[in-house]
Design an enzyme around this catalytic site. Structure first.
Site, PDB file in Angstrom:
ATOM      1  N   ASP A 159      79.466  36.571  55.892  1.00  0.00           N
ATOM      2  CA  ASP A 159      80.084  37.830  56.228  1.00  0.00           C
ATOM      3  C   ASP A 159      79.522  39.234  57.702  1.00  0.00           C
ATOM      4  O   ASP A 159      79.217  40.208  57.607  1.00  0.00           O
ATOM      5  CB  ASP A 159      79.609  38.712  54.534  1.00  0.00           C
ATOM      6  N   LYS A 168      70.037  57.387  61.085  1.00  0.00           N
ATOM      7  CA  LYS A 168      69.725  55.784  60.181  1.00  0.00           C
ATOM      8  C   LYS A 168      69.425  54.958  61.673  1.00  0.00           C
ATOM      9  O   LYS A 168      69.744  55.397  62.749  1.00  0.00           O
ATOM     10  CB  LYS A 168      70.496  55.199  59.326  1.00  0.00           C
TER      11      LYS A 168
END
Length: 223
Positions: free
Chosen positions: A107, A149
């Site tokens: 992934d 972030k």
């Protein structure tokens, strides 16, 4: 030429209901499955053969890749029951004759330079830890600034890409995760290295938000 293993046997539960119908490696990013992006990435670095570790809905993955003109030799290592990352690597690496090989989580989408990683045996790629939350800057309990972030400087995380010596196979479990078994043991013995990558693009596709964010960057990541 080097070989690579893609760990693609997981169920991808966080991406349900999509993964109720197709395996996670075939989840599309910009209408191209994750695993196809990964194969393009590996080909860029001269990988001439890929072993794909499959389990959940493996027949769908095989069928898709068999009808595509991928332009690289592909073999499959099928798990009848989940073996964990360590067991999966141990089983798949029996198909590899070279002294070393790459491993990438199924992934992971990135532009990390495999040529740099190849310079160290039994090494893992690391990137600076990223927080998924907004950051507050404070002074005496007063908030002075909000930040979105960001990378946390000097704290490194496992990027899910490894360059392993084939001798490691004798230490791998038949069932279990390499990250919880061999890596801690090798680290204690000074037998495990890292190559640190700054300012790279890296995504682990674990949620629909990850899919959306990666889709915005994917054509810059894998050209």
């Amino acid at each position: 030429m080097l070989k690579a293993i893609i760990l693609a046997g997981g169920r991808g539960k966080r991406l349900r209901p999509i993964t109720d119908y197709i395996p996670k490696p075939l989840v599309p990013i910009k209408n191209i499955p994750i695993i196809e992006w990964q194969i393009k990435y590996l080909k860029k670095f001269g990988i001439d053969e890929i072993i794909i570790c499959t389990g959940y809905k493996q027949d769908i993955i095989e069928h898709y890749l068999n009808i595509k003109n991928i332009g690289i030799k592909i073999k499959f290592s099928v798990e009848k029951s989940p073996l964990g990352t360590g067991g999966a690597i141990k089983k798949a690496a029996k198909l590899i004759n070279e002294k070393s090989f790459f491993v990438i989580n199924g992934d992971t989408i990135t532009n990390i330079d495999l040529k740099e990683l190849a310079k160290k045996q039994n090494s893992l790629a690391s990137i600076e830890l990223r927080t998924n939350f907004g950051i507050l800057e404070t002074n005496n309990d007063k908030i002075t600034k909000f930040r979105e972030k960001k990378e946390i400087v000097g704290v490194w995380m496992n990027a899910g890409i490894y360059h392993l010596d084939k001798e490691i196979l004798r230490d791998l479990p038949d069932k279990g995760d390499i990250e919880k078994t061999v890596f801690p043991n090798y680290a204690k013995k000074g037998k495990l290295s890292t190559v640190k990558f700054k300012n790279v693009r890296w995504y682990s596709i674990d949620s629909f938000k990850d899919m959306e964010e990666c889709a915005l960057e994917i054509e810059k990541i894998i050209k």
